[in-house]
Design a protein around this motif. Structure first.
Motif, PDB file in Angstrom:
ATOM      1  N   ALA A  43      -6.722 -16.867  11.549  1.00  0.00           N
ATOM      2  CA  ALA A  43      -8.358 -16.645  12.097  1.00  0.00           C
ATOM      3  C   ALA A  43      -8.827 -16.228  11.072  1.00  0.00           C
ATOM      4  O   ALA A  43      -9.611 -16.195  10.223  1.00  0.00           O
ATOM      5  N   ASN A  44      -8.105 -14.796  10.301  1.00  0.00           N
ATOM      6  CA  ASN A  44      -8.909 -14.363   9.088  1.00  0.00           C
ATOM      7  C   ASN A  44      -8.274 -13.660   8.118  1.00  0.00           C
ATOM      8  O   ASN A  44      -8.035 -12.533   7.105  1.00  0.00           O
ATOM      9  N   ALA A  45      -7.305 -14.416   8.270  1.00  0.00           N
ATOM     10  CA  ALA A  45      -6.519 -14.440   6.420  1.00  0.00           C
ATOM     11  C   ALA A  45      -7.353 -14.503   5.541  1.00  0.00           C
ATOM     12  O   ALA A  45      -7.390 -14.111   4.200  1.00  0.00           O
ATOM     13  N   PRO A  46      -8.015 -14.970   5.428  1.00  0.00           N
ATOM     14  CA  PRO A  46      -9.648 -14.494   4.211  1.00  0.00           C
ATOM     15  C   PRO A  46      -9.839 -13.826   3.933  1.00  0.00           C
ATOM     16  O   PRO A  46     -10.352 -13.597   3.230  1.00  0.00           O
ATOM     17  N   LEU A  47      -9.168 -12.881   5.058  1.00  0.00           N
ATOM     18  CA  LEU A  47     -10.095 -11.526   5.126  1.00  0.00           C
ATOM     19  C   LEU A  47      -8.640 -10.039   4.336  1.00  0.00           C
ATOM     20  O   LEU A  47      -9.565  -9.124   3.727  1.00  0.00           O
ATOM     21  N   CYS A  48      -8.342 -11.210   4.000  1.00  0.00           N
ATOM     22  CA  CYS A  48      -6.856  -9.984   3.997  1.00  0.00           C
ATOM     23  C   CYS A  48      -6.160 -10.360   2.698  1.00  0.00           C
ATOM     24  O   CYS A  48      -6.615 -10.744   2.186  1.00  0.00           O
ATOM     25  N   ASP A  49      -6.220  -9.068   2.151  1.00  0.00           N
ATOM     26  CA  ASP A  49      -5.498  -9.163   0.568  1.00  0.00           C
ATOM     27  C   ASP A  49      -3.830  -9.407   0.565  1.00  0.00           C
ATOM     28  O   ASP A  49      -3.657  -8.834  -0.762  1.00  0.00           O
ATOM     29  N   SER A  50      -3.595  -9.624   1.509  1.00  0.00           N
ATOM     30  CA  SER A  50      -1.978  -9.164   1.957  1.00  0.00           C
ATOM     31  C   SER A  50      -1.770 -10.871   2.922  1.00  0.00           C
ATOM     32  O   SER A  50      -1.882 -10.083   3.626  1.00  0.00           O
ATOM     33  N   LEU A  51      -1.132 -11.265   2.187  1.00  0.00           N
ATOM     34  CA  LEU A  51      -0.723 -12.932   3.340  1.00  0.00           C
ATOM     35  C   LEU A  51       0.678 -12.777   3.438  1.00  0.00           C
ATOM     36  O   LEU A  51       2.035 -13.004   2.455  1.00  0.00           O
ATOM     37  N   GLU A  52       1.342 -13.737   4.142  1.00  0.00           N
ATOM     38  CA  GLU A  52       2.182 -13.502   4.838  1.00  0.00           C
ATOM     39  C   GLU A  52       2.405 -15.416   5.060  1.00  0.00           C
ATOM     40  O   GLU A  52       1.522 -15.667   5.827  1.00  0.00           O
TER      41      GLU A  52
END
Length: 339
Positions: free
Chosen positions: A50-59
């Protein structure tokens, strides 16, 4: 089996790990481990996607709860392998409902042989108990493209299979449960870990609030930023110049956790309920008083953040913009004093 009985089973497993093979764990205890790990993973997965748009490191978000034989003490390992059908390096402890892995037909007690370019090699059967194999496997999967289909080679009941999993982007953080009768909640930039004691005593929405706070530390790169400044951790965090920076990061995490919960569909008021239950008895030690703001003031700060939420999702509080800047130590500018 939930609550107190789950924790008793988890602690029994920890005790059995130091006992002779004759004290090996039973199936009920292993299922308690699976149940507890699944709850933490389900909350963490929900927060992470849900908070992927807020993160600068994704998996790639797969919805898999993984484990390895060498996580278990040698006195328990044979029973764990039998119970979870772990005839390989990486076992699927659980598959989260509605996840990409579930949609692809991967099931609990399957074995992963590879995921995309990641290959999983078993350790020696008599290796000392460690989580390093799981950490390495998780890192290999996390390094795969977050939005690209992944070819999974697995095994079920000695039969090999291939599945294509279409992941969803997720924030890059591992969520783990520490089997402990103490109160521990911590993060290190890559991992969020809470002790099983919280699982015993608090409902799921308050457990989510605790995880969201630690998760916020990772999103805001607090560990890295504090290390760059040469700050001291542990007992020394409550002394000298460390204090103002630790208080700043705690308040930033409190504020961001409100948005993280709201974005994931949780009621942010769960943070207030957690502190009202936990604060009076457990947040008044001398060390915490020095390195953390007073819990009643933290509640007031959270309530202000809830009032400021608005209706746009995902919510992006201004504190998010600070993550690439040096800490200022001006924690009082963030604090709302309790009346």
């Amino acid at each position: 089996m939930r609550g107190h009985s789950v924790i008793l089973a988890l602690l029994a497993l920890a005790v059995a790990a130091t006992a002779s093979p004759a004290g090996a764990a039973d199936d009920e205890t292993f299922e308690a481990v699976r149940a507890a790990d699944t709850v933490i993973a389900r909350i963490g997965y929900r927060l992470a996607i849900a908070n992927a748009p807020l993160c600068d490191s994704l998996e790639p978000g797969l919805g898999l709860v993984l484990q390895t034989p060498e996580q278990y003490d040698t006195g328990l390992r044979e029973d764990a392998v039998r119970h979870f059908h772990m005839d390989g390096a990486i076992g699927v402890e659980a598959v989260l409902p509605g996840s990409p892995a579930a949609a692809a037909g991967i099931e609990a007690d399957d074995v992963l042989v590879s995921a995309g370019s990641a290959r999983f090699n078993p350790s020696a059967p008599d290796a000392a108990a460690t989580t390093q194999g799981l950490i390495r496997a998780s890192a290999l999967i996390a390094a795969l493209p977050a939005g690209t289909p992944i070819e999974i080679h697995g095994r079920r009941n000695s039969q090999d299979y291939v599945r294509m999993v279409d992941p969803v982007p997720a924030c890059r953080t591992r969520f783990e449960m520490l089997i402990s009768n103490g109160y521990t909640a911590q993060s290190d930039g890559e991992m969020v870990q809470v002790s099983s004691r919280f699982f015993q005593e608090y409902p799921e929405d308050q457990l989510a609030a605790l995880l969201a706070h630690e998760f916020a530390h990772n999103i805001l790169h607090h560990r890295e930023r504090m290390e760059e400044m040469g700050l001291s951790f542990g007992m020394l965090s409550g002394f000298g110049r460390n204090v103002r920076y630790f208080r700043e990061t705690e308040l930033q995490a409190d504020i961001l956790s409100v948005s993280l919960l709201a974005n994931a569909g949780y009621d942010p008021e769960a943070i207030v309920r957690f502190w009202q239950a936990f604060g009076p008895s457990h947040a008044s030690s001398i060390l915490l008083d020095r390195s953390h703001p007073a819990w009643k003031d933290r509640v007031a700060t959270v309530e202000k953040a809830i009032a400021d939420l608005g209706h746009t999702r995902p919510s992006r509080p201004p504190v998010l913009a600070s993550r690439d800047k040096p800490l200022q130590g001006d924690w009082q500018a963030l604090l709302v004093k309790a009346r």
